[in-house]
Design a protein around this motif. Structure first.
Motif, short mmCIF file in Angstrom:
data_model
loop_
_atom_site.label_atom_id
_atom_site.label_comp_id
_atom_site.label_asym_id
_atom_site.label_seq_id
_atom_site.Cartn_x
_atom_site.Cartn_y
_atom_site.Cartn_z
N ARG A 1 8.28 5.17 -11.39
CA ARG A 1 9.41 5.68 -10.76
C ARG A 1 10.25 6.69 -11.59
O ARG A 1 10.50 6.00 -12.69
N PRO B 1 0.39 -0.67 0.53
CA PRO B 1 0.20 -0.25 -0.07
C PRO B 1 0.76 1.21 -0.51
O PRO B 1 1.93 0.86 0.36
N LYS B 2 0.25 2.18 -0.48
CA LYS B 2 0.54 3.71 -0.70
C LYS B 2 2.05 3.82 -1.20
O LYS B 2 3.04 4.46 -0.77
N SER B 3 2.80 2.68 -2.27
CA SER B 3 4.23 2.47 -2.71
C SER B 3 3.69 3.44 -4.49
O SER B 3 2.89 2.93 -4.72
N HIS B 4 4.67 3.84 -5.42
CA HIS B 4 4.70 3.97 -6.80
C HIS B 4 5.12 3.28 -7.53
O HIS B 4 5.63 2.09 -7.30
#
Length: 65
Positions: free
Chosen positions: A65, A59-62
């Motif tokens: 990049r 969760p909440k990871s891009h």
């Protein structure tokens, strides 16, 4: 807008490539055969869930990049 919603809501695997065998294993047809000629994977339901869970990002990871 409808095309975008359909794209986002699509499943991670194609139903046409999945099959449950008589002995309860999951047979997954690969999009392209591997170098050694493997065209299908035969997994137990537990192994299949492990493989799908491994590709879910934290969760909440891009993702880009």
């Amino acid at each position: 807008m409808l095309r975008l919603i359909e794209y986002i809501a699509r499943g991670p695997l194609s139903n046409e490539r999945l099959e449950i065998t008589d002995d309860g294993k999951v047979k997954l047809k690969l999009k392209t055969a591997w170098r050694d000629g493997t065209s299908h994977l035969l997994l137990s339901p537990h192994e299949m869930l492990e493989k799908i869970a491994a590709i879910i990002p934290p969760p909440k990871s891009h993702l880009v990049r």
